[in-house]
Enzyme design. Structure first.
Site, PDB file in Angstrom:
ATOM      1  CE1 TYR A  88     -39.198 -13.933 -32.979  1.00 54.33           C
ATOM      2  CE2 TYR A  88     -37.161 -13.240 -34.046  1.00 54.33           C
ATOM      3  CZ  TYR A  88     -37.847 -14.136 -33.242  1.00 54.33           C
ATOM      4  OH  TYR A  88     -37.200 -15.199 -32.689  1.00 54.33           O
ATOM      5  CG  PHE A 126     -30.100 -12.211  -4.939  1.00 54.64           C
ATOM      6  CD1 PHE A 126     -30.527 -11.896  -3.660  1.00 54.64           C
ATOM      7  CD2 PHE A 126     -31.023 -12.723  -5.829  1.00 54.64           C
ATOM      8  CE1 PHE A 126     -31.845 -12.086  -3.282  1.00 54.64           C
ATOM      9  CE2 PHE A 126     -32.343 -12.905  -5.462  1.00 54.64           C
ATOM     10  CZ  PHE A 126     -32.758 -12.591  -4.186  1.00 54.64           C
ATOM     11  CG  ASP A 127     -31.843 -16.124  -3.834  1.00 55.31           C
ATOM     12  OD1 ASP A 127     -31.791 -15.181  -4.648  1.00 55.31           O
ATOM     13  OD2 ASP A 127     -32.901 -16.468  -3.262  1.00 55.31           O
ATOM     14  CG  ASP A 172     -26.197  -8.609  -9.573  1.00 53.26           C
ATOM     15  OD1 ASP A 172     -27.141  -7.952 -10.056  1.00 53.26           O
ATOM     16  OD2 ASP A 172     -26.363  -9.659  -8.936  1.00 53.26           O
ATOM     17  CB  ALA A 208     -30.581  -5.578  -9.155  1.00 52.75           C
ATOM     18  CE  LYS A 212     -34.420  -7.318  -7.896  1.00 52.76           C
ATOM     19  NZ  LYS A 212     -34.444  -8.501  -8.767  1.00 52.76           N
ATOM     20  CG  HIS A 239     -35.033 -19.581  -0.645  1.00 53.47           C
ATOM     21  ND1 HIS A 239     -34.010 -20.013  -1.442  1.00 53.47           N
ATOM     22  CD2 HIS A 239     -35.352 -18.344  -1.079  1.00 53.47           C
ATOM     23  CE1 HIS A 239     -33.712 -19.061  -2.318  1.00 53.47           C
ATOM     24  NE2 HIS A 239     -34.507 -18.058  -2.124  1.00 53.47           N
TER      25      HIS A 239
HETATM   26  N1  F0G Z   1     -29.128  -9.876  -8.654  1.00 50.95           N
HETATM   27  C1  F0G Z   1     -29.602  -9.281  -7.544  1.00 50.95           C
HETATM   28  C2  F0G Z   1     -28.701  -8.448  -6.696  1.00 50.95           C
HETATM   29  C3  F0G Z   1     -30.938  -9.466  -7.187  1.00 50.95           C
HETATM   30  O1  F0G Z   1     -31.404  -8.896  -6.083  1.00 50.95           O
HETATM   31  C4  F0G Z   1     -31.766 -10.274  -8.013  1.00 50.95           C
HETATM   32  C5  F0G Z   1     -33.155 -10.518  -7.669  1.00 50.95           C
HETATM   33  C6  F0G Z   1     -31.217 -10.857  -9.162  1.00 50.95           C
HETATM   34  C7  F0G Z   1     -29.887 -10.628  -9.447  1.00 50.95           C
HETATM   35  C8  F0G Z   1     -32.033 -11.722 -10.082  1.00 50.95           C
HETATM   36  O2  F0G Z   1     -32.917 -10.937 -10.810  1.00 50.95           O
HETATM   37  O3  F0G Z   1     -35.200 -11.705 -10.086  1.00 50.95           O
HETATM   38  O4  F0G Z   1     -34.882 -10.342 -12.141  1.00 50.95           O
HETATM   39  O5  F0G Z   1     -34.148 -12.693 -12.092  1.00 50.95           O
HETATM   40  N2  F0G Z   1     -33.652 -10.226  -6.574  1.00 50.95           N
HETATM   41  C9  F0G Z   1     -35.037 -10.332  -6.188  1.00 50.95           C
HETATM   42  C10 F0G Z   1     -35.152 -10.067  -4.723  1.00 50.95           C
HETATM   43  C11 F0G Z   1     -35.737 -11.560  -6.619  1.00 50.95           C
HETATM   44  O6  F0G Z   1     -36.237 -10.332  -4.174  1.00 50.95           O
HETATM   45  O7  F0G Z   1     -34.215  -9.546  -4.106  1.00 50.95           O
HETATM   46  P1  F0G Z   1     -34.375 -11.456 -11.299  1.00 50.95           P
END
Ligand code: F0G
Length: 463
Positions: free
Chosen positions: A73, A125-126, A216, A218, A259, A453
């Protein structure tokens, strides 16, 4: 002429069967899903390009690591291995595991943002935009103008518009800008890279106005590949040196490791300075929402797989193959005169659905139209990155008009072969040939208040 395909730097040891439904079955499935790609079952998709997130194939080394996961843990050895990998690759002292990218945002953003505050990004990102809004603040995109013209081939279309960034800071007051977020690569603009020079300039502005700079991160490894390829000053640097240099300009990072970490689940928060007062607050939020700070919602085996995947993701041969796949698919579209965000970015091909369906207005969602057609044509699942995804203005409730109407073909890592890429190109060519006969798009019949979406119901607009 199509680009030469860069051969896979791996061989396949385990396979996952996939099936192809008939066209009629696919038409029924997409209708049952209310024309929402997220409503389809994965098993009903022949080639699943919905996302490159968590859909990667792990290596034999990572699977071996899974068996060695330490599930303590607190203070698991898998945590220490992950922390060491993060410190080594990014050069940050504090590394916090979380279960995925949006968890990193959920833990960090409320510490820096609140009502009356703004966050500015080259492009949110969304889910990242949603977490800014959930913290009570407002999100502003500030990408360079050339990103908005998919046909214009320019390097580093993911960059921040530095002049506009400074204007925004002066307009809203530096004390009201809680955070600047540099998204590498810039997902929403088409997986477009950010240059080291742009990162340096943004960092200088943030320092001048005393605003924290979050990366950010990813797709940090794909971004570094483009920097090495296209930025003169970085030609002789290793991928790792470029990453270290890029991150030296930020104060912190939030990362979806699903990613470039080449895993199925995982995320990280990194803080450059271990004396930062942010760390105590991050630990507190993490313990409340994610789990104790040495696992952050991940199992020991997940941390083990990520510690290995972070290194595999920055390997030169892997990155050449990875970006080579994008270039191959893009070159087949070039041959067919199909427009996309060009030059092709790092994690997928963003087809310009507005160019394919100029007769369909943004509020009937051209990106969604092409997504549905691809599924009907060949069982390919893609998603809209356009007005449908952008949603409504949080203040007025009015449908926003996105800068682009893309259908994103996100390519999972180490999953599909050249033959799959050819099927994708052939399907797009077939759709382009009949595009002029498609005169209407979709309307929303039901939508939830936030991140609509993923769940909304749609129906075709009748003639
Ligand atoms: N930031 C970026 C640039 C992303 O592309 C994503 C996720 C996130 C943050 C959030 O990360 O999904 O691990 O919680 N992008 C995916 C996509 C979902 O399909 O582009 P997460």
């Amino acid at each position: 002429m199509a680009n030469k395909y860069v051969p896979e730097p791996f061989r396949i040891k385990m396979v996952e069967p996939i099936k192809m439904l008939t066209r009629q079955e696919r038409e029924e499935k997409i209708k049952e899903a209310h024309y929402n790609m997220f409503g389809l079952k994965g098993e009903d998709c022949y080639i699943d390009l919905l996302t490159d997130s968590g859909t990667n194939a792990m290596s034999s080394f990572q699977w071996a690591g899974v068996m060695q996961g330490d599930e303590a843990y607190a203070g698991a050895s898998s945590y220490y291995r992950l922390r060491a990998a993060g410190q080594d690759i990014f050069g940050y002292q504090y590394i916090q595991p979380v279960h995925q990218g949006r968890a990193a945002e959920k833990v960090l953003f409320p510490v820096l943002l609140g009502p009356g505050k703004f966050a500015v990004s080259n492009m949110f990102f969304d889910t990242t935009r949603a977490h800014v809004e959930l913290a009570g603040a407002r999100a502003i995109d500030c990408v360079v103008e050339e990103a908005k013209n998919p046909a214009k081939r320019a390097p580093f279309k993911g960059n921040m518009d530095v002049k506009k960034l400074e204007e925004l800071i002066l307009e809203h007051g530096a004390e009201n800008i809680g955070l600047v977020v540099m998204t590498i690569t810039n997902n929403s603009a088409g997986g477009q890279p950010v240059s080291l020079e742009n990162m340096r300039q943004v960092s200088q502005i943030c320092k001048k106005y005393n605003i924290p700079l979050d990366i950010d991160a990813a797709r940090f490894a794909e971004n570094a590949y483009f920097v090495k390829r296209d930025e003169e000053e970085c030609k002789n640097m290793s991928i790792k040196e470029i990453i270290r240099c890029m991150f030296s300009y930020g104060d912190m990072f939030t990362m979806s490791a699903k990613k470039d970490g080449i895993v199925n689940i995982g995320g990280l928060i990194g803080i450059k300075d271990e004396k930062s007062p942010l760390i105590l607050k991050i630990k507190a939020n993490c313990i409340s929402y994610e789990g104790f700070y040495t696992y952050g919602g991940l199992a020991g085996r997940d941390m083990e797989a990520l510690a290995i995947g972070l290194y595999e993701g920055i390997n030169d041969d892997y990155l050449e193959y990875r970006i080579g796949q994008m270039e191959y698919l893009a070159s087949r579209l070039d041959d067919a005169g199909i427009a996309y965000q060009s030059p092709v970015g790092g994690h997928g091909v963003f087809v310009d659905a507005a160019a394919m369906f100029p007769q369909i207005p943004y509020y009937e969602f051209p990106g969604q139209v092409l997504g549905v057609e691809l599924y009907k044509e060949a069982g390919i699942r893609a998603c809209d990155i356009g007005s449908y995804m952008l949603g409504n203005d949080p203040d007025t409730g009015k449908q926003l008009h996105a800068d682009f109407e893309f259908t994103r073909l996100a390519i999972p890592r180490r999953v599909y072969t050249q033959a799959h890429l050819d099927i994708i190109a052939d399907a797009l060519i077939a759709i382009k040939e009949r595009a002029g006969q498609i005169n209407h798009g979709y309307r929303i019949t039901w939508e939830p208040p936030i991140l609509r979406h993923f769940q909304a119901h749609l129906e075709p607009v009748q003639q």
